[in-house]
Design an enzyme around this catalytic site. Sequence first.
Site, short mmCIF file in Angstrom:
data_model
loop_
_atom_site.label_atom_id
_atom_site.label_comp_id
_atom_site.label_asym_id
_atom_site.label_seq_id
_atom_site.Cartn_x
_atom_site.Cartn_y
_atom_site.Cartn_z
CD GLN A 54 55.07 37.88 -23.81
OE1 GLN A 54 54.49 37.54 -23.22
NE2 GLN A 54 56.39 38.81 -23.53
N GLY A 55 52.07 37.83 -28.10
CA GLY A 55 52.44 36.43 -28.70
C GLY A 55 54.05 36.04 -29.07
CE1 TYR A 56 56.81 40.46 -28.11
CE2 TYR A 56 59.02 40.10 -26.93
CZ TYR A 56 58.25 40.81 -27.10
OH TYR A 56 58.21 41.33 -27.12
CB SER A 57 56.42 31.53 -26.17
OG SER A 57 57.30 32.22 -25.23
CD GLU A 65 58.87 39.71 -19.60
OE1 GLU A 65 57.74 38.60 -19.49
OE2 GLU A 65 59.99 39.25 -20.29
CB SER A 125 65.53 29.51 -18.30
OG SER A 125 66.14 29.61 -19.01
CD GLU A 150 68.09 26.24 -16.12
OE1 GLU A 150 67.16 27.42 -16.94
OE2 GLU A 150 67.91 25.84 -15.59
#
Lengths: 372, 372, 398, 398
Positions: D126-129, D244, D383, D385
């Site tokens: 996965q190339g998200y972040s 997900e 997260s 949060e």
Amino acid sequence: MNFDLTDERQMLQDGLRRYLRETVTPDLLASATESETGQSEDLWTGLAKMGVIGALFTEDQGGFGGAGFDLALTFEELGRAGVFEPLLEMGVLSGGLLAELGAADLVEEIIAGSTRVAFAHGEPAGRYELSHVATTATATADGWTLHGRKSIVMALPFASHVLVSARTSGDVRDTSGISLFLLPVEGLSFRDYPLNGGGRAAELDLEGVSVPKDALIGHEGGAWDALEHSNARAVAAISAEALGLMESIRALTTEYLQTRKQFGKPIGKFQALQHRMADVLIEIEQARSAVINLAGHLEGDRVTRERHVSATKNLIGRVGRLVVEESIQMHGGIGMTEEYALGHLAKRLTMVDHRFGDTDYHLERFIRLSAA
Amino acid sequence: MNFDLTDERQMLQDGLRRYLRETVTPDLLASATESETGQSEDLWTGLAKMGVIGALFTEDQGGFGGAGFDLALTFEELGRAGVFEPLLEMGVLSGGLLAELGAADLVEEIIAGSTRVAFAHGEPAGRYELSHVATTATATADGWTLHGRKSIVMALPFASHVLVSARTSGDVRDTSGISLFLLPVEGLSFRDYPLNGGGRAAELDLEGVSVPKDALIGHEGGAWDALEHSNARAVAAISAEALGLMESIRALTTEYLQTRKQFGKPIGKFQALQHRMADVLIEIEQARSAVINLAGHLEGDRVTRERHVSATKNLIGRVGRLVVEESIQMHGGIGMTEEYALGHLAKRLTMVDHRFGDTDYHLERFIRLSAA
Amino acid sequence: MDLNYTDEQKAFRAEVRAFLEDKLPKRLSDKVAGGKRLTKADYEEWHAILNERGWLAGNWPKEFGGGALDAVQRHIFEEETTSAHAPRIVPFGIAMLGPVLQKFGNDAQKAHYLPRILNGDDWWCQGYSEPGAGSDLASVKTSAVREGEHYIVNGQKTWTTLGQYANMIFCLVRTSKAGKPQEGISFLLIDMDTPGITVRPIVLLDGEPEVNEVFFDNVKVPAENLVGEENKGWTYAKFLLTHERTNIAGVGFARAGLASLKRIAGLEKDGDRTLIQNPLFAAKMAQVEIDLMAMATTNLRILAAAAAGQAPGAESSMLKIKGTQIRQEINALTRQAVGPYAMPFVSEALDEGSNVEPVGPDYAMPATQAYFNNRKLSIYGGSSEVQRTIISKAILEL
Amino acid sequence: MDLNYTDEQKAFRAEVRAFLEDKLPKRLSDKVAGGKRLTKADYEEWHAILNERGWLAGNWPKEFGGGALDAVQRHIFEEETTSAHAPRIVPFGIAMLGPVLQKFGNDAQKAHYLPRILNGDDWWCQGYSEPGAGSDLASVKTSAVREGEHYIVNGQKTWTTLGQYANMIFCLVRTSKAGKPQEGISFLLIDMDTPGITVRPIVLLDGEPEVNEVFFDNVKVPAENLVGEENKGWTYAKFLLTHERTNIAGVGFARAGLASLKRIAGLEKDGDRTLIQNPLFAAKMAQVEIDLMAMATTNLRILAAAAAGQAPGAESSMLKIKGTQIRQEINALTRQAVGPYAMPFVSEALDEGSNVEPVGPDYAMPATQAYFNNRKLSIYGGSSEVQRTIISKAILEL
């Protein structure tokens, strides 16, 4: 697996919610509190007429419900409205025991609301131990003589009768040897007083009280199984009531956060409060699931049922404290006043942990039951 | 009442902090970890030359400190720098015991850093119980024969000698009957391995190891009082180290919150994080006070001292977990990587709860000591 | 570093103890220890006893009749009086107004009001908060319009503690709407007997009318009752709030509460044991005791710095939060300890001389009341949320 | 209301159990139960076994070779495989990319990629972040510039789980800087063997290189590898994130973790008793078990609603937070349980076939590793949060 209410239950819930919303005002609660009985005669009659008491009994018993989920939805609504009519004491406890122990004739009157049976079981030194019965009943020629004292007998001033537990054999905390006796309230000696969270209770002096033979309900010395079962149902009921209280408190608090402005914006825009309120919401959902778990296991085998009793009451106690403390804190000063609606709900929710065993009591009990 | 450091201590603290700031780099820590001994030879020599080991001993013992506050400030600085040189094991524990039990000749070499005495006391089944000694020492014609196994002997691969506890009488958890023996490391059979948080330790096999008569340190069977006292000093030291770790972690996290931007602003501007960080700070101040309390009571009567040992270690454990978990959470992914400075500090702080008794162990012990 | 009191401090502590032994009426300490209601006369009696010894206003300088105690002495005094179950000193005149008048009042105000506070001629209350303002004190709406030699005051104050006993109130009032909210505020002294003032009690969760609303309807206040300059009241208000923070940690209260909790837990039966032998309950008590041991030292550290002349800054915010958490946890554990008897609420049993017996043990109802009442600790005097923001800005620089 | 599974659901559960009994290699379940390192081949072996039974892609419809299981069946499948200590199904192809291609991919993409995911021909990552973006996924900086029949990709991705095993990566790339950050994002499929791609492992706190940085230096990607429309990638990304969230509560992991914790606590000596008999430790275990009992029901309630066609909304945020708290608490208790042997770190002992014995009990080191590794649960996938903010907006309307 199905989490939907049946149509009948949905109707009961909708009807009850509507009735309570229209009927229960702060004035009504205040005048109930100030009345001699600590209850509202009108509200009791109204609930009985609606069939709410009947919903706590099975069809066999003359009611039209009686399952765990009937209790849960009824008491959730009673909690939501913050009422303190003694449906738990007179319906679930005394009524349930009388129905289970074969005093069927009385149940009809209980469902109608005309006979009101208080439940006198707790004692001054008993704390939360269900099997603690120091009050004794001694057989005499024409009946029984009781010796002992019962504490915090809920709604006794409102009752026509009282169901009393007393020991006919065994030691103070034995499960065998406990018997139940039905007494008219008239002529009994008691001191009654108001309660935090509404209603009245009494310290009941049974020293030397004589009752006839037929006052005995069920078999001599054999009340334990029914007592423990009805206690499980009572825990389900009070847990559902606590859930209803939490929901009302949550609604009040959310609304307050949306409307109350400080430092130029609604306080609900402050992220620290948003995140804490999200945690409160998550815990209330946990409480809801705990109530469902217990309601769904009331008729299972004993250990499974009692594990759920203790799991649910423990969780309700923890969440209850969080909800009370966070809601007062988020309201600030206004949340501490008796005249604002939160005060009554918060007190009532706090008191839930002082009945049928508190958070720690049930945590220890859960451990013991899990090891068994 | 005075919370200021004396001039001498202030100088020691300033000097040590400066030295460590200039000397300790991630590369130095990494190469120490990868070395055979698990330690940095240069750093050890440097610290010894600065007199840091001497600060752990009283003037009578040949040092120039030795009081609780000397330990506290030294280990706070070592913690702040995240170093894992075995000053606690070789200075406070082995060194302290040798000094107290009259092996004064060795203390001078220990202070100089040339003789390095590991401390082998814990055993596989002992968990945190200080009096648990299953290893035995049997008298022979010309000395003693040891039987048993010691676990997680810190820095053994770096040591020239090892101080071993063994039982010369009594049952496994008796306080009387414990003796101490000093052995050269050479010829001993052990398996060493790296540790979470840095350094190396070893499982030491003492099965059938023979030692001469003069290996016995102090009186036969009478090591307990000194053991408990040195353990209290070790708890003060590791608690101060934990405080230093917390301070560095707090500084890293605060800086990260100030500089890291998300959703268009520094994440430290988000109120939810601000408030949580304020709570972290409050708890670190509690930890600081707990360290001061223990450091100030190390030489008091036994019960007072040990109550403070358990109070402080319990509080340090709780605050340590909060600091680790909140700092990683506030960093997000980067906080979980081994290459970022936080990782090493967080691991080291986490491991503090696994030495000398964890949070629960000391809570129970505090209750027992308070009841006594 | 030395955790012990100096010899002088120990001597002072002995002096306070001897004084309490000798002069604190048992009738009063029994009421405090038993959670009974204190009357106005009870407070006045204790104030008079303290004033005779010169310790009523420990924080005031000698020239105004105060005890001139330093921060550590004041802490010792608090510790000793609290653990002896003395009534608290009503703070409004002594701790709040006194220092403001001493610093910002004119000579006439000092000469008139300060002795009256000490003598008990005046009972002051505080007119700071307004409905809907919460911790946002600068949003003062109560107006004071100058007309000749008077101000005409209109508006409402709330959360006025013990206002029902007061004959005087010090108020923040708005004298100008120009500039920032902080800029048009003045500090006014008002006689509660002036026509147009109405006091309405607010009953709190514990059933007690501890606080009040105070309404002002065209109340005529002599202009000489203005403290300092017009529109500069915010400065005086902030000064007062700093002084209010004395004993913010409440170490003495916490210690007394913990001792009482342990006593109750030793009495309450819990099956075959007493509650103090219940490992889960014992663990919670031990944990809060450990927290208190640390917090007491944090408190002393800050006091020592204050005694050495360092101004306490955001550290007092840390103390307020932690002190509050500890006291509220002790209150919650005490409520838990009393078991089912937390439920009865017999208000009359709290009155001295009433013949009404408590239901269950006499410590039960006060335990529930204290739990509810002390929810206020994290709300008033700057809520815990406000304190966290102060810490975050002032210390963490976030 | 009925808390029990239907007969069909029970039958499905029995079927899964029988399959696991029969087909799950003991070598693999021993590794999972013992916290040993799984190799790429281990995962591929298990995928192939599942694929043969048609359960590798339980969430896919039949037409694409999936199991077409409903939400409750998937939950049952998860519960059973987790408690049997089966390896997890690597989610990147199956749970993430598959549904995106099925909904937004063109026919050629579906025909080419979907079978290769099931067959194990492709291992996706996965190339998200991106560095410095954290939960703010829309701040994509990696650029893709169209040049003829190719995109030229430059930039950096990070937190790419198991990227070291992958031959393919799906990426969010910026194809336009106009409009809001969400508007210029595209969804691109990239062969990891293309020149210009570098993978650098990131070692996490537990000492394992579970995640990677992936660098793109003028990487030439065929334009046909674009999924859907250019600049519409944010829509697909959000769709993927919703998928997900299956099994977001992690009930099966929590149950397996709790069972393991109880086993360890029953083995660990704690003075004269075992740790499970220590009342404070038993209380913590019981409390997390009680929380888990409630959370499992919350999970079923939401699943039942999903199976009945209601879209799960912010409820899944509640599940993620609570599920994470429970799992992290179990991890913390397990670490606590192992005592001093939490300290040794002997990486080689985790490799199958290595002769390196663990130091202390074999469950000790994995306990410490799991504690550190699972700090990620409250960080990734949005997260805690971010989830709280979602709850606050979507449910509480604050």
